[in-house]
Design a protein around this motif. Structure first.
Motif: not given
Length: 169
Positions: A59-61, A74-84, A119-123
């Motif tokens: 759930d991360r890259v 580098c940068v990390q992106v993680a699934r937070a919820s269905e669209d976040l 994702a439709r939003r990033m936090e």
């Protein structure tokens, strides 16, 4: 300047990636750049074991940036919820800051959040005392949600907390 190449990190990258993150966030080497936390925090930013766990998590890259076969960010992106999705650990080699690599890493992370996690939003969270960094993210479309989160240190440091920023993708 030669081209920057992005790719996802693997466990084989931890040995090179871990020192980059530490020198960008902590200690005197970080002070070469402007995005460091070296005046606020003195511990390690992340252990090699924690970094390995992030990279292994489906759930991360962690995206890596290379120029001339040299790791520079580098940068990390993680699934937070269905669209976040959650953006974290945006790291640029201190001597390479102020040349646009942070913006490119941010754009790559946003694209990956959409393509991999839908994702439709990033936090993200930024330490409240980092006004110049919060302003940098605001110029890139992120805005404060009004939410704050405690900074995860023991013992607690009440003068530090996270401001939550969010952007529609």
């Amino acid at each position: 300047m030669s081209e920057v190449v992005f790719r996802a990190a693997t466990l084989d990258d931890v040995a090179a990636l871990h020192p980059l993150i530490e020198r960008a966030y902590r200690g005197d080497t970080a002070k070469v750049g402007w995005t460091h936390e070296a005046d606020l925090l003195f511990d390690t930013r992340i252990s090699a074991e924690e970094l390995s766990a992030l990279i292994a998590d489906p759930d991360r890259v962690v995206l890596l940036a290379y120029r001339d076969d040299v790791l520079i960010g580098c940068v990390q992106v993680a699934r937070a919820s269905e669209d976040l999705a959650y953006l974290g650990m945006l790291t640029v080699e201190p001597t390479q800051q102020a040349f646009g690599l942070g913006r490119r890493l941010l754009a790559a992370a946003e694209a990956k959040a959409v393509s991999r996690f839908g994702a439709r939003r990033m936090e993200m969270t930024v330490i409240n005392r980092r006004a110049e960094l919060i302003a940098w993210y605001e110029r890139r479309g992120y805005g404060p949600t009004g939410e704050t989160r405690p900074f995860p240190v023991d013992p607690p440091r009440p003068e530090l907390d996270f401001v939550v920023l969010e952007k529609a993708l």
